[in-house]
Design a protein around this motif. Structure first.
Motif, PDB file in Angstrom:
ATOM      1  N   LEU A 148      45.498  39.630  32.286  1.00 19.91           N
ATOM      2  CA  LEU A 148      44.950  40.978  32.143  1.00 19.91           C
ATOM      3  C   LEU A 148      45.958  41.907  31.483  1.00 19.91           C
ATOM      4  O   LEU A 148      45.594  42.780  30.685  1.00 19.91           O
ATOM      5  CB  LEU A 148      44.548  41.529  33.506  1.00 19.91           C
ATOM      6  CG  LEU A 148      43.202  41.053  34.055  1.00 19.91           C
ATOM      7  CD1 LEU A 148      42.905  41.728  35.381  1.00 19.91           C
ATOM      8  CD2 LEU A 148      42.093  41.342  33.059  1.00 19.91           C
ATOM      9  N   ALA A 149      47.232  41.738  31.827  1.00 21.02           N
ATOM     10  CA  ALA A 149      48.272  42.508  31.137  1.00 21.02           C
ATOM     11  C   ALA A 149      48.224  42.218  29.645  1.00 21.02           C
ATOM     12  O   ALA A 149      48.423  43.102  28.809  1.00 21.02           O
ATOM     13  CB  ALA A 149      49.645  42.165  31.714  1.00 21.02           C
ATOM     14  N   MET A 150      47.919  40.976  29.303  1.00 22.84           N
ATOM     15  CA  MET A 150      47.780  40.582  27.907  1.00 22.84           C
ATOM     16  C   MET A 150      46.639  41.351  27.240  1.00 22.84           C
ATOM     17  O   MET A 150      46.780  41.879  26.127  1.00 22.84           O
ATOM     18  CB  MET A 150      47.517  39.066  27.861  1.00 22.84           C
ATOM     19  CG  MET A 150      47.067  38.542  26.531  1.00 22.84           C
ATOM     20  SD  MET A 150      48.410  38.477  25.344  1.00 22.84           S
ATOM     21  CE  MET A 150      47.520  37.791  23.945  1.00 22.84           C
ATOM     22  N   ARG A 151      45.503  41.433  27.910  1.00 22.16           N
ATOM     23  CA  ARG A 151      44.357  42.138  27.323  1.00 22.16           C
ATOM     24  C   ARG A 151      44.668  43.614  27.116  1.00 22.16           C
ATOM     25  O   ARG A 151      44.400  44.166  26.047  1.00 22.16           O
ATOM     26  CB  ARG A 151      43.123  41.995  28.221  1.00 22.16           C
ATOM     27  CG  ARG A 151      41.972  42.891  27.757  1.00 22.16           C
ATOM     28  CD  ARG A 151      40.674  42.646  28.432  1.00 22.16           C
ATOM     29  NE  ARG A 151      39.634  43.538  27.899  1.00 22.16           N
ATOM     30  CZ  ARG A 151      38.337  43.312  27.958  1.00 22.16           C
ATOM     31  NH1 ARG A 151      37.888  42.208  28.528  1.00 22.16           N
ATOM     32  NH2 ARG A 151      37.477  44.181  27.452  1.00 22.16           N
ATOM     33  N   TYR A 152      45.215  44.243  28.147  1.00 21.01           N
ATOM     34  CA  TYR A 152      45.497  45.669  28.029  1.00 21.01           C
ATOM     35  C   TYR A 152      46.508  45.953  26.919  1.00 21.01           C
ATOM     36  O   TYR A 152      46.367  46.918  26.159  1.00 21.01           O
ATOM     37  CB  TYR A 152      46.010  46.213  29.361  1.00 21.01           C
ATOM     38  CG  TYR A 152      45.037  46.061  30.504  1.00 21.01           C
ATOM     39  CD1 TYR A 152      43.671  46.087  30.285  1.00 21.01           C
ATOM     40  CD2 TYR A 152      45.486  45.874  31.809  1.00 21.01           C
ATOM     41  CE1 TYR A 152      42.772  45.950  31.324  1.00 21.01           C
ATOM     42  CE2 TYR A 152      44.601  45.731  32.862  1.00 21.01           C
ATOM     43  CZ  TYR A 152      43.239  45.757  32.614  1.00 21.01           C
ATOM     44  OH  TYR A 152      42.354  45.612  33.648  1.00 21.01           O
ATOM     45  N   ALA A 153      47.540  45.120  26.835  1.00 25.73           N
ATOM     46  CA  ALA A 153      48.551  45.312  25.794  1.00 25.73           C
ATOM     47  C   ALA A 153      47.952  45.085  24.406  1.00 25.73           C
ATOM     48  O   ALA A 153      48.226  45.839  23.462  1.00 25.73           O
ATOM     49  CB  ALA A 153      49.717  44.362  26.027  1.00 25.73           C
ATOM     50  N   ARG A 154      47.123  44.046  24.269  1.00 27.43           N
ATOM     51  CA  ARG A 154      46.491  43.770  22.974  1.00 27.43           C
ATOM     52  C   ARG A 154      45.584  44.919  22.552  1.00 27.43           C
ATOM     53  O   ARG A 154      45.598  45.340  21.388  1.00 27.43           O
ATOM     54  CB  ARG A 154      45.679  42.467  23.076  1.00 27.43           C
ATOM     55  CG  ARG A 154      44.841  42.166  21.852  1.00 27.43           C
ATOM     56  CD  ARG A 154      44.134  40.832  21.975  1.00 27.43           C
ATOM     57  NE  ARG A 154      43.355  40.699  23.184  1.00 27.43           N
ATOM     58  CZ  ARG A 154      42.171  41.286  23.386  1.00 27.43           C
ATOM     59  NH1 ARG A 154      41.673  42.091  22.464  1.00 27.43           N
ATOM     60  NH2 ARG A 154      41.520  41.094  24.518  1.00 27.43           N
ATOM     61  N   GLU A 155      44.802  45.443  23.487  1.00 24.65           N
ATOM     62  CA  GLU A 155      43.886  46.521  23.140  1.00 24.65           C
ATOM     63  C   GLU A 155      44.619  47.804  22.761  1.00 24.65           C
ATOM     64  O   GLU A 155      44.142  48.579  21.933  1.00 24.65           O
ATOM     65  CB  GLU A 155      42.931  46.775  24.311  1.00 24.65           C
ATOM     66  CG  GLU A 155      41.925  45.643  24.503  1.00 24.65           C
ATOM     67  CD  GLU A 155      40.989  45.895  25.665  1.00 24.65           C
ATOM     68  OE1 GLU A 155      41.357  46.704  26.558  1.00 24.65           O
ATOM     69  OE2 GLU A 155      39.894  45.293  25.688  1.00 24.65           O
ATOM     70  N   PRO A 182      46.962  47.615   9.880  1.00 27.06           N
ATOM     71  CA  PRO A 182      45.581  47.133  10.068  1.00 27.06           C
ATOM     72  C   PRO A 182      45.545  45.723  10.646  1.00 27.06           C
ATOM     73  O   PRO A 182      46.293  44.837  10.246  1.00 27.06           O
ATOM     74  CB  PRO A 182      45.010  47.162   8.646  1.00 27.06           C
ATOM     75  CG  PRO A 182      45.858  48.129   7.899  1.00 27.06           C
ATOM     76  CD  PRO A 182      47.231  48.000   8.468  1.00 27.06           C
ATOM     77  N   GLY A 183      44.610  45.523  11.614  1.00 28.71           N
ATOM     78  CA  GLY A 183      44.337  44.200  12.154  1.00 28.71           C
ATOM     79  C   GLY A 183      45.309  43.672  13.176  1.00 28.71           C
ATOM     80  O   GLY A 183      45.142  42.541  13.648  1.00 28.71           O
ATOM     81  N   VAL A 184      46.329  44.441  13.567  1.00 29.04           N
ATOM     82  CA  VAL A 184      47.364  43.876  14.440  1.00 29.04           C
ATOM     83  C   VAL A 184      46.859  43.625  15.863  1.00 29.04           C
ATOM     84  O   VAL A 184      47.444  42.809  16.585  1.00 29.04           O
ATOM     85  CB  VAL A 184      48.615  44.784  14.480  1.00 29.04           C
ATOM     86  CG1 VAL A 184      49.295  44.811  13.134  1.00 29.04           C
ATOM     87  CG2 VAL A 184      48.259  46.190  14.960  1.00 29.04           C
ATOM     88  N   SER A 185      45.776  44.294  16.293  1.00 31.66           N
ATOM     89  CA  SER A 185      45.278  44.054  17.654  1.00 31.66           C
ATOM     90  C   SER A 185      44.615  42.686  17.774  1.00 31.66           C
ATOM     91  O   SER A 185      44.278  42.252  18.870  1.00 31.66           O
ATOM     92  CB  SER A 185      44.286  45.149  18.067  1.00 31.66           C
ATOM     93  OG  SER A 185      43.142  45.126  17.252  1.00 31.66           O
ATOM     94  N   TRP A 186      44.433  41.977  16.626  1.00 26.83           N
ATOM     95  CA  TRP A 186      43.858  40.639  16.667  1.00 26.83           C
ATOM     96  C   TRP A 186      44.937  39.560  16.783  1.00 26.83           C
ATOM     97  O   TRP A 186      44.614  38.381  16.921  1.00 26.83           O
ATOM     98  CB  TRP A 186      43.056  40.376  15.388  1.00 26.83           C
ATOM     99  CG  TRP A 186      41.789  41.175  15.272  1.00 26.83           C
ATOM    100  CD1 TRP A 186      41.474  42.315  15.937  1.00 26.83           C
ATOM    101  CD2 TRP A 186      40.676  40.868  14.435  1.00 26.83           C
ATOM    102  NE1 TRP A 186      40.238  42.767  15.560  1.00 26.83           N
ATOM    103  CE2 TRP A 186      39.713  41.894  14.632  1.00 26.83           C
ATOM    104  CE3 TRP A 186      40.389  39.851  13.535  1.00 26.83           C
ATOM    105  CZ2 TRP A 186      38.490  41.915  13.962  1.00 26.83           C
ATOM    106  CZ3 TRP A 186      39.161  39.874  12.868  1.00 26.83           C
ATOM    107  CH2 TRP A 186      38.228  40.896  13.085  1.00 26.83           C
ATOM    108  N   LEU A 187      46.197  39.948  16.737  1.00 19.85           N
ATOM    109  CA  LEU A 187      47.257  38.944  16.612  1.00 19.85           C
ATOM    110  C   LEU A 187      47.630  38.253  17.922  1.00 19.85           C
ATOM    111  O   LEU A 187      47.781  37.029  17.945  1.00 19.85           O
ATOM    112  CB  LEU A 187      48.507  39.587  15.997  1.00 19.85           C
ATOM    113  CG  LEU A 187      48.349  40.182  14.586  1.00 19.85           C
ATOM    114  CD1 LEU A 187      49.675  40.741  14.102  1.00 19.85           C
ATOM    115  CD2 LEU A 187      47.816  39.134  13.614  1.00 19.85           C
ATOM    116  N   PRO A 188      47.836  38.963  19.048  1.00 23.66           N
ATOM    117  CA  PRO A 188      48.308  38.275  20.261  1.00 23.66           C
ATOM    118  C   PRO A 188      47.259  37.314  20.801  1.00 23.66           C
ATOM    119  O   PRO A 188      46.060  37.598  20.805  1.00 23.66           O
ATOM    120  CB  PRO A 188      48.565  39.427  21.249  1.00 23.66           C
ATOM    121  CG  PRO A 188      48.671  40.653  20.401  1.00 23.66           C
ATOM    122  CD  PRO A 188      47.761  40.426  19.251  1.00 23.66           C
TER     123      PRO A 188
END
Length: 790
Positions: free
Chosen positions: A323-330, A340-346
């Motif tokens: 969940l920490a992963m999701r919050y950080a990615r978002e 651009p597009g960096v939220s798709w990387l992790p």
């Protein structure tokens, strides 16, 4: 443990489709999985769109020479605009969702949604070795829009639980081995700063280490919880390598033995905060490491630093790592104006056989956020919350704040009781407006002497057991009607009324008929609540010295006493001064009583248990009696009450049955007295229950028990939806229980019990959710460091 879904895509491809897609669902770590199947059609367009996305991303961010990091060149977009890039992103989003929303895959989607609450914590893992499928941004699936505490991950088809080499001991700090590799063109010091400020951690930094130095630390006997790498990495032919210094690079295969030892010693998470790391995941997965975090493509240095800061902040504050992963990615989406597009990387790669780690679990402790870290602590929280809430609610109740609502709910429950047959022993003769107008002679009363004489002559021939005359008559009989005068003086079964109290104007009341001796008179006063509702039964009271009515007994008690005496049941008084008829003792009420916290408690009062029927007894009008339109045997040995049912008399009250379809149906006073008479004789002869309340101590225990129940339901409700279902079910059961008790003659405290049930549950639920907050409000546009949060 969070819930787990593993979707297997191991047989097929985007160009050929997947004839069999298997989804396995685990409710808990100890449960057996539930399995669903479906299929996916071919979707070669997804591969084409993704290829365009990848090329445009590389063009936008400018791929540099191997071993170098991304540099942003605002002027060199190589003929690719951010608008075009955004359109390709949207195309990929739409194509992926169209594919996953197809009819053949929908059974899996529907089965999952049927078993999940929207706020369930959930891992969704796509199991595949297909390189292209592992690159796809699965987080775009609309499923994750609905389930905000779910995160997607990848896994290989082969996995198993790690067999620890030693039992991990509890320790106060999380051990982190941080490798700061080749930093040409990037600032690894920012990563170091974030790691140094982590709470409850001990970090060893290896700055551009040699292979021998890195190998030595991986073989540390104490073991590591987290392996972190910052620097340059790359993937080629589905294999990755990391540049540990400016001269040397290593593949996972070259570190296999050391990594396998570290995993056996408790290594739970590997973070490669570097470029193009998917190639590293396959070989690490073969070693069964529980979790790996990598970047799909090249990532700007600043973005990598922000991601690390976000992820570790959430993780250190108790969120499961996925969940920490999701919050950080978002949160990276806020940087996409410049990147651009960096939220798709992790992306996280998970070993499904391993339970997701948390910061506390790495320290060998259970998660206090869930309120279940120990039975003692859980009991203390529950006990404290229930005692405080119960005390507060009972204090509010004692101030009469809840009285109106408790009485209203009492009325609702009273109306829901099953119907009863009218009392066959009671006849009510009503003087209607038409009867009043039909009289030739009018006097001060609703009945003229002539009409009353005719009525009594009729009734005398029918031999009733008792006649109760609920009409005020404080004047002497006219000399023209000697029979009436004689009858009133001599008929021992005729009981007349007087009024003891004068209402708001404090008049001395109304005298009984002069011809009636005191022992055959009774007061007609009733105890009235707000809004003229009668819920209490006044049996006896002592009149004031200036009152015109000296009778101590109510009309209902006097009639019941007379009727029951004819059956050999006298009215007695116990040593405590309580009325007793047969085996039935009439216990008076006092303040506070049940829902009553304040009321006029003068006199001897009990609660009035209305007969649940349309008419308390047989109803006839005066005109019907005088005209003979009835069966004469109807009156024999019965109780006859005579009263007025006319608007001109203004002798009307409300009862719990008066509110029907928002209309207020008033009941004439004679019907109220009939209900009271029926209550007494039915209790004595039929064992019909009198209406009682629980003792004060029992009510407190009942309310406190409901408070504890609300706390327990909140503790074990894993989602808000389940909490609502649990509380709703408990309220329905509580209401049904109180209704059954009321039918059996006990008025239970439903409103305070339901209020504490809801309040206690919500309080514990809010407390749990408060402890689980993602602490996002503590982060100031990503610039607040972890030390401040801790």
């Amino acid at each position: 443990m969070s819930k787990l879904v593993v979707i297997k895509l191991d047989k097929g491809s985007l160009s050929e489709g997947f004839s069999l897609v298997t989804a396995q669902y685990w409710e808990t770590s100890n449960s057996r999985p539930t399995q669903f199947t479906g299929s996916l059609p071919s979707a070669p367009e997804i591969a084409e769109i993704y290829k365009r996305f990848q090329l445009m991303y590389e063009s936008l961010h400018g791929r540099m020479v191997k071993r170098s990091m991304i540099e942003i060149d605002s002027g060199g977009l190589n003929n690719v605009s951010e608008v075009d890039f955004g359109e390709v992103q949207q195309q990929l989003h739409d194509s992926l969702n169209n594919w996953l929303n197809c009819n053949s895959f929908r059974p899996i989607d529907q089965q999952l949604r049927a078993r999940l609450a929207l706020d369930d914590e959930l891992q969704v893992i796509f199991e595949t070795n297909n390189h292209l499928l592992r690159q796809l941004p699965w987080h775009l699936w609309n499923f994750f829009e609905d389930y905000q505490r779910a995160e997607v991950g990848l896994s290989s088809p082969k996995y198993e639980r790690v067999k620890p080499l030693i039992k991990k001991s509890n320790r106060n700090k999380v051990r982190i081995l941080a490798i700061l590799g080749n930093s040409t063109g990037i600032d690894v010091q920012e990563d170091k700063k974030v790691l140094e400020e982590l709470p409850d951690s001990s970090t060893i930094f290896l700055v551009e280490p040699s292979r021998q130095e890195l190998d030595k630390y991986l073989w540390d006997e104490q073991g590591w919880d987290i392996l972190f790498f910052a620097g340059h990495s790359e993937s080629e032919n589905n294999k990755g390598k990391i540049h540990i210094n400016q001269k040397n690079s290593l593949t996972i295969a070259e570190l296999r033995n050391a990594l396998k030892f570290a995993i056996g010693r408790g290594l739970k998470l590997a973070i490669f905060n570097s470029c193009d790391g998917l190639g590293l995941t396959q070989q690490l997965a073969d070693l069964q490491i529980p979790q790996i975090i990598v970047m799909r493509h090249n990532i700007p240095d600043f973005v990598a630093q922000e991601f690390l800061k976000y992820f570790l902040t959430y993780a250190a504050n108790g969120e499961p790592f996925y969940l920490a992963m999701r919050y950080a990615r978002e949160r990276l989406q806020g940087l996409e104006d410049d990147y651009p597009g960096v939220s798709w990387l992790p992306v996280v790669c998970q070993n499904p056989a391993e339970e997701p780690a948390t910061w506390l679990s790495l320290r060998g402790q259970t998660n206090t956020i869930s309120l279940s870290h120990s039975s003692n602590n859980k009991f203390q929280i529950l006990l404290l919350a229930s005692v405080v809430i119960t005390s507060l609610l009972m204090g509010i109740r004692s101030l009469s704040i809840l009285q109106y609502w408790e009485l209203s709910l009492f009325d609702v429950m009273t109306r829901m009781r099953p119907a009863e047959k009218p009392d066959p022993r009671i006849i009510v003769v009503t003087v209607t407006e038409a009867d009043i107008q039909a009289q030739k002679q009018r006097q001060k009363s609703s009945l003229s002497d002539e009409t009353l004489q005719k009525l009594l002559q009729k009734l005398q021939s029918f031999k009733p057991a008792v006649i109760g005359f609920d009409i005020y008559r404080d004047f002497a009989v006219d000399k023209k009607y000697p029979f009436l005068k004689t009858h009133l003086q001599s008929d021992d079964n005729f009981i007349a009324v007087c009024q003891a109290a004068g209402g708001k104007i404090q008049s001395p009341g109304v005298s009984p008929p002069p011809e009636i001796p005191k022992e055959r008179t009774a007061f007609s006063d009733v105890s009235v609540d707000d809004y003229s509702v009668v819920r209490r039964h006044l049996l006896s009271m002592t009149s004031g010295s200036d009152s015109q009515c000296k009778s101590e007994y109510s009309l209902s008690l006097k009639i019941a006493q007379q009727y029951l005496a004819s059956k050999g049941i006298p009215l007695e008084t116990t040593e405590e001064g309580l009325f007793k008829l047969g085996n039935i003792v009439f216990n008076p009420i006092d303040t506070p009583t049940g829902g009553y916290q304040k009321f006029s408690s003068a006199g001897y009062q009990i609660l009035l248990n209305y007969r649940a029927s349309k008419d308390v007894g047989t109803q006839v009008t005066l005109g019907e009696v005088l005209s003979g339109r009835f069966n004469p045997e109807l009156f024999q040995d019965k109780i006859v009450l005579i009263g007025v049912d006319s608007d001109s008399a203004k002798d009307f009250f409300l009862t719990p049955y008066s509110i029907v379809n928002s209309a207020r149906q008033e009941v004439p006073g004679v019907s109220i007295h009939a209900h009271m008479v029926s209550q007494i004789i039915s209790a004595v002869l039929d064992k019909r229950p009198l209406l009682l309340v629980l003792p004060a101590w029992a009510e407190i225990i009942c309310v406190w028990g409901c408070s504890i129940l609300g706390c327990i339901l909140a503790l074990y409700a894993k989602s808000n939806l389940k909490f609502v279902i649990f509380i709703s079910t408990a309220l329905i059961i509580l209401y049904a229980s109180c209704l059954i008790l009321l039918i059996r003659g006990c008025w239970a405290p439903f409103l305070p019990s339901s209020l504490v049930l809801i309040t206690s549950g919500v309080a514990i639920k809010v407390f749990k959710q408060k402890q689980k907050q993602d602490f996002q409000f503590l982060l100031e546009v990503g610039n607040l460091n972890v030390k401040k949060v801790s």
